[in-house]
Design an enzyme around this catalytic site. Structure first.
Site, PDB file in Angstrom:
ATOM      1  N   PHE A  60       0.529  -1.080  -0.011  1.00 57.14           N
ATOM      2  CA  PHE A  60      -0.033  -0.045  -0.019  1.00 57.14           C
ATOM      3  C   PHE A  60       0.791   1.311   0.013  1.00 57.14           C
ATOM      4  O   PHE A  60       0.307   2.338  -0.571  1.00 57.14           O
ATOM      5  CB  PHE A  60      -0.930  -0.010   1.203  1.00 57.14           C
ATOM      6  CG  PHE A  60      -1.958   1.084   1.177  1.00 57.14           C
ATOM      7  CD1 PHE A  60      -3.125   0.805   0.394  1.00 57.14           C
ATOM      8  CD2 PHE A  60      -1.869   2.159   1.785  1.00 57.14           C
ATOM      9  CE1 PHE A  60      -4.214   1.777   0.566  1.00 57.14           C
ATOM     10  CE2 PHE A  60      -2.895   3.100   1.959  1.00 57.14           C
ATOM     11  CZ  PHE A  60      -3.886   3.185   1.247  1.00 57.14           C
ATOM     12  N   ILE A  85      -0.686 -11.103  -1.014  1.00 55.94           N
ATOM     13  CA  ILE A  85      -1.229 -12.771  -1.288  1.00 55.94           C
ATOM     14  C   ILE A  85      -2.600 -12.785  -0.567  1.00 55.94           C
ATOM     15  O   ILE A  85      -2.979 -12.340   0.738  1.00 55.94           O
ATOM     16  CB  ILE A  85      -0.222 -13.679  -0.590  1.00 55.94           C
ATOM     17  CG1 ILE A  85       1.210 -13.568  -1.160  1.00 55.94           C
ATOM     18  CG2 ILE A  85      -0.561 -15.239  -0.322  1.00 55.94           C
ATOM     19  CD1 ILE A  85       2.330 -14.096  -0.325  1.00 55.94           C
ATOM     20  N   THR A  89      -8.159 -12.981   3.533  1.00 55.23           N
ATOM     21  CA  THR A  89      -8.610 -11.559   3.993  1.00 55.23           C
ATOM     22  C   THR A  89      -9.194 -10.803   2.869  1.00 55.23           C
ATOM     23  O   THR A  89      -8.477 -10.713   1.835  1.00 55.23           O
ATOM     24  CB  THR A  89      -7.501 -10.653   4.710  1.00 55.23           C
ATOM     25  OG1 THR A  89      -7.920  -9.446   4.621  1.00 55.23           O
ATOM     26  CG2 THR A  89      -6.246 -11.031   3.924  1.00 55.23           C
ATOM     27  N   HIS A  91      -8.841  -7.696   2.559  1.00 50.06           N
ATOM     28  CA  HIS A  91      -7.969  -6.585   2.447  1.00 50.06           C
ATOM     29  C   HIS A  91      -7.286  -6.763   1.017  1.00 50.06           C
ATOM     30  O   HIS A  91      -6.905  -5.597   0.531  1.00 50.06           O
ATOM     31  CB  HIS A  91      -7.006  -7.171   3.614  1.00 50.06           C
ATOM     32  CG  HIS A  91      -6.514  -5.689   4.464  1.00 50.06           C
ATOM     33  ND1 HIS A  91      -7.167  -5.060   5.182  1.00 50.06           N
ATOM     34  CD2 HIS A  91      -5.091  -5.401   4.704  1.00 50.06           C
ATOM     35  CE1 HIS A  91      -6.739  -4.032   5.563  1.00 50.06           C
ATOM     36  NE2 HIS A  91      -5.398  -4.252   5.217  1.00 50.06           N
ATOM     37  N   PHE A 116       6.819  -2.839 -12.717  1.00 55.75           N
ATOM     38  CA  PHE A 116       5.852  -3.363 -11.745  1.00 55.75           C
ATOM     39  C   PHE A 116       6.341  -4.562 -11.572  1.00 55.75           C
ATOM     40  O   PHE A 116       5.910  -5.500 -12.172  1.00 55.75           O
ATOM     41  CB  PHE A 116       4.329  -3.164 -12.572  1.00 55.75           C
ATOM     42  CG  PHE A 116       3.316  -3.528 -11.700  1.00 55.75           C
ATOM     43  CD1 PHE A 116       2.953  -2.797 -10.601  1.00 55.75           C
ATOM     44  CD2 PHE A 116       2.749  -5.095 -11.834  1.00 55.75           C
ATOM     45  CE1 PHE A 116       1.851  -3.078 -10.074  1.00 55.75           C
ATOM     46  CE2 PHE A 116       1.475  -5.077 -11.013  1.00 55.75           C
ATOM     47  CZ  PHE A 116       1.133  -4.374 -10.041  1.00 55.75           C
TER      48      PHE A 116
END
Ligand code: INI
Length: 159
Positions: A60, A85, A89, A91, A116
């Protein structure tokens, strides 16, 4: 394709400066991506002293730090490295999407090539496969793409 003027980047890293921005999260995987990226740049002629490694907490945080590195100047390209991964979650979706969008945005806003090298996988096994085993090393791939992009921009007179 004969008779077509083609502009393409060669893969020499000689004389170029790079910053690797790498997440600490999932560092067992990310360390392999860093190794792959470093190996690629060094084998293509980069000098060790022209490569800087910046560690950030997680994927993030990659876009913001890439932005600041780009704005600071002094490097020809960035390689962003991390591993998101899925696990159990939700998330995952948010972090993967924000990091991906953010890195693309920084590259477009600043005009600096960013490789990237962010893995987004369903499992640790898939991440391991892409970090130096069955499916190659995505850190090395990201380093090679940033190298090629820098040289393409150079050919276009845009670096
Ligand atoms: N960061 C990652 O780089 N990979 C992950 O898989 C991950 N998961 O699953 O949570 C992750 N989370 C941390 C995130 O990137 C931020 O560092 C954190 O939310 C603080 O801003």
């Amino acid at each position: 394709m004969r008779h077509i003027a083609t502009i393409e980047g060669h893969l020499s890293a000689q004389g170029l400066a790079f910053t690797l921005v790498a997440a600490r999260f999932n560092d067992i995987i990310v360390d392999r991506l860093i190794g792959g990226a470093l190996d690629c740049l060094l084998r293509h002629g980069a000098a060790r002293e022209d490569i800087t490694l910046v560690r950030v907490p997680g994927a993030f945080e990659l876009p913001l730090v890439c932005l600041k590195v780009a704005q600071k100047g002094g490097c020809d390209g960035i390689v962003a490295l991390g591993a998101v991964i899925r696990g159990a979650t939700p998330h995952f979706e948010y972090i993967a999407a924000e990091a991906t969008k953010g890195i693309a945005q920084v590259s477009l806003q600043t005009g600096l090539p960013i490789g990237f090298g962010l893995l987004t996988t369903d499992s640790v096994e898939q991440a391991v496969e892409r970090a130096g085993s069955k499916a190659g090393n995505k850190g090395a791939d990201a380093a090679a793409t940033v190298l090629e992009t820098i040289r393409v921009l150079e050919q276009l007179g845009q670096r």
